[in-house]
Design a protein around this motif. Structure first.
Motif, PDB file in Angstrom:
ATOM      1  N   SER A 290       0.835  -1.203   0.000  1.00 35.10           N
ATOM      2  CA  SER A 290       0.000   0.000   0.000  1.00 35.10           C
ATOM      3  C   SER A 290       0.868   1.250   0.000  1.00 35.10           C
ATOM      4  N   GLY A 291       0.268   2.357  -0.443  1.00 34.08           N
ATOM      5  CA  GLY A 291       0.967   3.639  -0.422  1.00 34.08           C
ATOM      6  C   GLY A 291       1.575   4.007  -1.759  1.00 34.08           C
ATOM      7  N   SER A 292       2.206   5.171  -1.791  1.00 34.45           N
ATOM      8  CA  SER A 292       2.905   5.640  -2.985  1.00 34.45           C
ATOM      9  C   SER A 292       4.405   5.652  -2.702  1.00 34.45           C
ATOM     10  N   PHE A 293       5.190   5.470  -3.760  1.00 37.23           N
ATOM     11  CA  PHE A 293       6.625   5.294  -3.593  1.00 37.23           C
ATOM     12  C   PHE A 293       7.403   6.062  -4.655  1.00 37.23           C
ATOM     13  N   LYS A 294       8.563   6.557  -4.254  1.00 34.85           N
ATOM     14  CA  LYS A 294       9.530   7.058  -5.217  1.00 34.85           C
ATOM     15  C   LYS A 294      10.374   5.874  -5.673  1.00 34.85           C
ATOM     16  N   ILE A 295      10.801   5.908  -6.939  1.00 34.83           N
ATOM     17  CA  ILE A 295      11.617   4.828  -7.502  1.00 34.83           C
ATOM     18  C   ILE A 295      12.995   5.369  -7.833  1.00 34.83           C
ATOM     19  N   GLU A 296      14.026   4.707  -7.325  1.00 39.37           N
ATOM     20  CA  GLU A 296      15.402   5.098  -7.627  1.00 39.37           C
ATOM     21  C   GLU A 296      16.182   3.908  -8.166  1.00 39.37           C
ATOM     22  N   VAL A 297      17.095   4.194  -9.088  1.00 42.18           N
ATOM     23  CA  VAL A 297      18.072   3.203  -9.542  1.00 42.18           C
ATOM     24  C   VAL A 297      19.447   3.750  -9.176  1.00 42.18           C
ATOM     25  N   ARG A 298      20.210   2.945  -8.445  1.00 42.93           N
ATOM     26  CA  ARG A 298      21.525   3.362  -7.978  1.00 42.93           C
ATOM     27  C   ARG A 298      22.583   2.457  -8.592  1.00 42.93           C
ATOM     28  N   VAL A 299      23.590   3.066  -9.186  1.00 45.77           N
ATOM     29  CA  VAL A 299      24.619   2.303  -9.874  1.00 45.77           C
ATOM     30  C   VAL A 299      25.991   2.910  -9.604  1.00 45.77           C
ATOM     31  N   ILE A 300      27.017   2.089  -9.776  1.00 44.07           N
ATOM     32  CA  ILE A 300      28.393   2.575  -9.853  1.00 44.07           C
ATOM     33  C   ILE A 300      28.844   2.325 -11.289  1.00 44.07           C
ATOM     34  N   LEU A 301      29.035   3.394 -12.022  1.00 40.99           N
ATOM     35  CA  LEU A 301      29.349   3.273 -13.437  1.00 40.99           C
ATOM     36  C   LEU A 301      30.765   2.758 -13.653  1.00 40.99           C
ATOM     37  N   HIS A 302      31.001   2.265 -14.844  1.00 43.02           N
ATOM     38  CA  HIS A 302      32.312   1.716 -15.210  1.00 43.02           C
ATOM     39  C   HIS A 302      33.398   2.767 -15.011  1.00 43.02           C
ATOM     40  N   ASP A 303      34.538   2.349 -14.467  1.00 43.12           N
ATOM     41  CA  ASP A 303      35.680   3.226 -14.199  1.00 43.12           C
ATOM     42  C   ASP A 303      35.349   4.321 -13.187  1.00 43.12           C
ATOM     43  N   SER A 304      34.421   4.034 -12.280  1.00 50.45           N
ATOM     44  CA  SER A 304      34.060   5.009 -11.252  1.00 50.45           C
ATOM     45  C   SER A 304      33.854   4.283  -9.929  1.00 50.45           C
ATOM     46  N   LYS A 305      34.069   4.988  -8.840  1.00 53.09           N
ATOM     47  CA  LYS A 305      33.840   4.423  -7.516  1.00 53.09           C
ATOM     48  C   LYS A 305      32.663   5.091  -6.818  1.00 53.09           C
ATOM     49  N   LYS A 306      32.090   6.118  -7.454  1.00 56.23           N
ATOM     50  CA  LYS A 306      31.022   6.890  -6.829  1.00 56.23           C
ATOM     51  C   LYS A 306      29.656   6.322  -7.189  1.00 56.23           C
ATOM     52  N   LEU A 307      28.800   6.241  -6.186  1.00 55.64           N
ATOM     53  CA  LEU A 307      27.437   5.762  -6.402  1.00 55.64           C
ATOM     54  C   LEU A 307      26.609   6.855  -7.058  1.00 55.64           C
ATOM     55  N   ARG A 308      25.983   6.521  -8.181  1.00 56.89           N
ATOM     56  CA  ARG A 308      25.136   7.475  -8.902  1.00 56.89           C
ATOM     57  C   ARG A 308      23.674   7.070  -8.743  1.00 56.89           C
ATOM     58  N   THR A 309      22.814   8.051  -8.590  1.00 59.12           N
ATOM     59  CA  THR A 309      21.395   7.793  -8.358  1.00 59.12           C
ATOM     60  C   THR A 309      20.536   8.509  -9.389  1.00 59.12           C
ATOM     61  N   GLY A 310      19.600   7.773  -9.974  1.00 60.03           N
ATOM     62  CA  GLY A 310      18.591   8.356 -10.847  1.00 60.03           C
ATOM     63  C   GLY A 310      17.224   8.096 -10.249  1.00 60.03           C
ATOM     64  N   GLN A 311      16.376   9.116 -10.231  1.00 58.50           N
ATOM     65  CA  GLN A 311      15.046   8.972  -9.632  1.00 58.50           C
ATOM     66  C   GLN A 311      13.977   9.184 -10.688  1.00 58.50           C
ATOM     67  N   PHE A 312      12.937   8.332 -10.638  1.00 59.32           N
ATOM     68  CA  PHE A 312      11.832   8.463 -11.563  1.00 59.32           C
ATOM     69  C   PHE A 312      11.061   9.735 -11.255  1.00 59.32           C
ATOM     70  N   ALA A 313      10.561  10.394 -12.292  1.00 55.13           N
ATOM     71  CA  ALA A 313       9.930  11.699 -12.129  1.00 55.13           C
ATOM     72  C   ALA A 313       8.610  11.654 -11.381  1.00 55.13           C
ATOM     73  N   TYR A 314       7.940  10.490 -11.378  1.00 55.46           N
ATOM     74  CA  TYR A 314       6.620  10.387 -10.765  1.00 55.46           C
ATOM     75  C   TYR A 314       6.628   9.408  -9.597  1.00 55.46           C
ATOM     76  N   ASP A 315       5.850   9.719  -8.571  1.00 50.58           N
ATOM     77  CA  ASP A 315       5.606   8.735  -7.528  1.00 50.58           C
ATOM     78  C   ASP A 315       4.623   7.698  -8.067  1.00 50.58           C
ATOM     79  N   LEU A 316       4.854   6.424  -7.736  1.00 53.37           N
ATOM     80  CA  LEU A 316       3.993   5.343  -8.215  1.00 53.37           C
ATOM     81  C   LEU A 316       3.242   4.718  -7.052  1.00 53.37           C
ATOM     82  N   THR A 317       2.034   4.239  -7.341  1.00 49.97           N
ATOM     83  CA  THR A 317       1.145   3.696  -6.321  1.00 49.97           C
ATOM     84  C   THR A 317       1.093   2.180  -6.398  1.00 49.97           C
ATOM     85  N   SER A 318       1.094   1.551  -5.228  1.00 55.12           N
ATOM     86  CA  SER A 318       0.935   0.104  -5.161  1.00 55.12           C
ATOM     87  C   SER A 318      -0.535  -0.265  -5.424  1.00 55.12           C
ATOM     88  N   VAL A 319      -0.753  -1.219  -6.340  1.00 60.82           N
ATOM     89  CA  VAL A 319      -2.112  -1.641  -6.684  1.00 60.82           C
ATOM     90  C   VAL A 319      -2.452  -2.918  -5.924  1.00 60.82           C
TER      91      VAL A 319
END
Length: 232
Positions: free
Chosen positions: A203-232
């Motif tokens: 239940s509820g609404s959620f933000k969606i994030e994908v977190r990756v460490i790109l090739h030749d990098s040690k830093k964690l990168r985060t991308g967030q979906f533009a819309y909150d999504l609801t559990s059906v």
């Protein structure tokens, strides 16, 4: 200030040369900062008074929505709707098959403000995952909701992550900040992720994030979906 945006590859079209605009490095304004700006202009209203009025306004809006009403202001419009398929005229609402959704749209003052936004194109100097589309494959719903325990798809760019690293992956973030990682990933490619939504997100609404460490990098990168999504 201007709305800063950069260009990233667009994998949702057939043309491999297409790009999409990605908003980047823009500030997030909170209620606290809005109130600070209000009283900084010489308003006779104190910070405590302003926060109290805003709290009462938000409470009243929530109560109106809980009563099944639409809310229309000059800033926003909220309209409830019922999603899902009903088998026949006698079928009733079933939480396992249907969901109540809130449709939010800009009101007249925000709509007018869109034409007054200044744009500034910038280079995206720090690559990060770009989430363009979320599909609930059970119900074939795009960018609106997900079904716990069922398979879903995220399309975009720079999405591939190391599934053995618990800091990387697909994360569902609840309104209270609780994070749930999708553990069962079927497809892990730069342009698409196929995975099973965690069954606990009932239940509820959620933000969606994908977190990756790109090739030749040690830093964690985060991308967030533009819309909150609801559990059906």
């Amino acid at each position: 200030m201007a709305l800063r945006y950069g260009l990233a590859p667009n994998y949702l079209t057939d043309d491999p040369n297409d790009f999409m605009g990605v908003v980047t490095n823009n500030e997030t304004v909170t209620v606290e900062s809005i109130v600070e700006q209000m009283i900084g202009k010489g308003s006779t209203v104190t910070k405590a008074e302003a926060l109290s009025v805003i709290e009462e306004f938000e409470y009243t809006v929530v109560e109106a929505v809980k009563n099944g009403n639409s809310v229309h202001t000059k800033l926003f419009k909220i309209t409830p709707s019922v999603a899902g398929v009903f088998t026949d005229q006698s079928d009733g609402f079933d939480p396992s098959r249907h969901a109540i959704r809130l449709n939010l749209n800009a009101g007249s003052r925000l709509t007018k403000a869109i034409s007054e936004i200044e744009l500034r194109k910038v280079e995206i100097s720090s690559p990060q995952p770009v989430l363009q589309q979320f599909v609930d494959l059970k119900n074939n719903v795009v960018n609106e909701s997900f079904t716990p325990g069922q398979i879903a798809s995220i399309r975009g760019s720079l999405l591939k992550f190391n599934s053995e690293d618990p800091k990387q992956g697909i994360f569902f973030i609840a309104n209270d900040g609780t994070e749930t990682r999708a553990e069962n990933v079927v497809k892990n490619k730069p342009s698409e992720l196929l995975f099973f939504v965690p069954e606990s997100l009932t239940s509820g609404s959620f933000k969606i994030e994908v977190r990756v460490i790109l090739h030749d990098s040690k830093k964690l990168r985060t991308g967030q979906f533009a819309y909150d999504l609801t559990s059906v």
